[in-house]
Design an enzyme around this catalytic site. Sequence first.
Site, PDB file in Angstrom:
ATOM      1  N   ASP A 195      93.230 -51.651   1.504  1.00 24.12           N
ATOM      2  CA  ASP A 195      92.491 -53.066   1.515  1.00 24.12           C
ATOM      3  C   ASP A 195      91.407 -53.020   0.361  1.00 24.12           C
ATOM      4  O   ASP A 195      91.019 -51.981   0.006  1.00 24.12           O
ATOM      5  CB  ASP A 195      91.964 -53.627   2.895  1.00 24.12           C
ATOM      6  CG  ASP A 195      91.082 -52.607   3.268  1.00 24.12           C
ATOM      7  OD1 ASP A 195      89.846 -52.973   2.975  1.00 24.12           O
ATOM      8  OD2 ASP A 195      91.394 -51.549   4.258  1.00 24.12           O
ATOM      9  N   ASP A 197      88.358 -54.041   1.299  1.00 19.77           N
ATOM     10  CA  ASP A 197      87.182 -54.170   2.130  1.00 19.77           C
ATOM     11  C   ASP A 197      86.801 -55.697   2.375  1.00 19.77           C
ATOM     12  O   ASP A 197      87.901 -56.310   2.312  1.00 19.77           O
ATOM     13  CB  ASP A 197      85.965 -53.369   1.668  1.00 19.77           C
ATOM     14  CG  ASP A 197      84.826 -53.085   2.559  1.00 19.77           C
ATOM     15  OD1 ASP A 197      85.087 -52.385   3.926  1.00 19.77           O
ATOM     16  OD2 ASP A 197      83.529 -53.224   2.423  1.00 19.77           O
TER      17      ASP A 197
END
Length: 290
Positions: free
Chosen positions: A209, A211
């Site tokens: 991802d 973050d």
Amino acid sequence: MTFKLAIIGGSGLYDIDGLEDARWQAVETPWGPPSDEMLTGRLGDLALVFLPRHGRGHVHTPGSIPYRANIDALKRLGVTDVISVSACGSFRETMAPGDFVIVDQFIDRTIAREQSFFGPGCVGHVSVANPACPRLAAACAGAARSTGVTVHEGGTYLAMEGPQFSTLAESRMYRESWGADVIGMTNMPEAKLAREAELCYATVAMVTDYDSWHPEHGEVDVTRIIATLTANSAHAREMLRALPDHLGARPVPCPAGCDRALDHAILTAPGARDPALVAKLDAVAGRVLG
């Protein structure tokens, strides 16, 4: 020295298939039980030990992982080299979900974990200026690239305490002011302890991802992370199967000095050392403590 490789598997990687003579083995340590039993076996001619960092079934939080017991147990099994495979968030648009980052630096933001094998009665200080073994990192990069994964060689891993993900303000600070590239919760104090145990250590960080900093991705979504984790874990298994072709012969001593980290690290005079602590250090520091 016999070459024996350990793989510490992070979120999504709880076992390795295809090992010859595979068996789960319990290991006792003076630092308590490790995260789980160790899976020992061979990949061709390569002796290998696998440890699921969170335990099978993912029972340990990042803060409850018994890092000292894990590293001590690997050392007791004769491990010489450790590859950490870890899920992470990315602070760089070019390091996209699904990419692998071969980490070469760390920023340690953990605050509630035992950081060292040494302590009162046997004081030791090792250098972690360059915490990753370049030889081992290069082998990981080659093995990962052979599977078709996008690989980034070099990157700074920020280790946060967790178990919560970052606030937006933290994410922006780590990315813009501190220059971190990826973020995770488990590689510290693991990397420091590996250096104290004189083990060559490298991290393969698997991006799941962005973050919380990325304006088009927003906050971390666990559902999406798990989907990416599943794909990453499949690539990680392919990478591990390819490793023997990229490791080559293990040089002795390690050109980076990983296996001699304790040569000048112990400050406590022999007559002033705590016998109980010295006894606990038998696997980790027995080479220099006798």
